[in-house]
Design an enzyme around this catalytic site. Sequence first.
Site, PDB file in Angstrom:
ATOM      1  CB  ILE A 164      -0.982  -0.238   1.125  1.00  0.00           C
ATOM      2  CG1 ILE A 164      -1.987   0.972   0.876  1.00  0.00           C
ATOM      3  CG2 ILE A 164      -0.520   0.156   2.567  1.00  0.00           C
ATOM      4  CD1 ILE A 164      -3.254   0.667   2.019  1.00  0.00           C
ATOM      5  CG  ASN A 207      -1.556   2.241  17.625  1.00  0.00           C
ATOM      6  OD1 ASN A 207      -1.650   3.432  18.190  1.00  0.00           O
ATOM      7  ND2 ASN A 207      -0.374   1.399  17.380  1.00  0.00           N
ATOM      8  CB  VAL A 261      -0.724  -1.684   7.227  1.00  0.00           C
ATOM      9  CG1 VAL A 261      -1.910  -1.569   8.110  1.00  0.00           C
ATOM     10  CG2 VAL A 261      -0.737  -1.085   5.881  1.00  0.00           C
ATOM     11  CG  ASP A 262       0.118   2.233  12.848  1.00  0.00           C
ATOM     12  OD1 ASP A 262       0.105   3.166  12.034  1.00  0.00           O
ATOM     13  OD2 ASP A 262      -0.032   1.989  13.940  1.00  0.00           O
ATOM     14  CE1 TYR A 311      -4.777  -4.094  16.959  1.00  0.00           C
ATOM     15  CE2 TYR A 311      -6.757  -2.789  16.053  1.00  0.00           C
ATOM     16  CZ  TYR A 311      -5.412  -2.781  16.786  1.00  0.00           C
ATOM     17  OH  TYR A 311      -5.200  -1.834  17.573  1.00  0.00           O
TER      18      TYR A 311
END
Length: 181
Positions: free
Chosen positions: A13, A26, A35-36, A127
């Site tokens: 991405i 988060n 991905v964060d 998650y």
Amino acid sequence: MQPVNIEVIKGDITSLNVDAIVNAANSSLMGGGGVDGAIHRAGGPAILDDCRRIVARQGGCPTGEAVITTAGTLPAKYVIHTVGPVWQGGNKGEEEKLANCYRNSLKLANENGCKSIAFPNISTGIYGYPKDEAAEIAVTTVSGYMVENDLPEQVIFVCFDQENYLHLAKFPEVQRSGNGS
């Protein structure tokens, strides 16, 4: 009103040249894993600086909500940070919270004139949201929003893994890019 233009791809991405990419963040907005972390690393310190300003102004970002920042050195113009729900068996409002992640991200994209937006698979990693259920919520929410709004014109679901790709690719309103392998 516009025709729905939804695509699914397997890829990174952070490399997409779109108006906005969505970060599965988060609630602290300070970066993390998955991905964060990849978005924060690839976009550089400007993203974290914007996140710090948001936190100073409003605190963190509640589950299901979204905030927008610069994209730093990414090819995108913006990063929309949304906080997905942690799966707790499906009886704690997870479905509505996940749908809100997509809705609120699309609303921010619309308000900022974004014609194109790319989503990761929100909440399906650590998650623990079941990937098949998350895919259905994503496609239903996004296609419903796009039928009612002019922007964004294009939505891309960017999958890190084959399983998420296959779950999203089964929906008739989703165009597939290659075979996902």
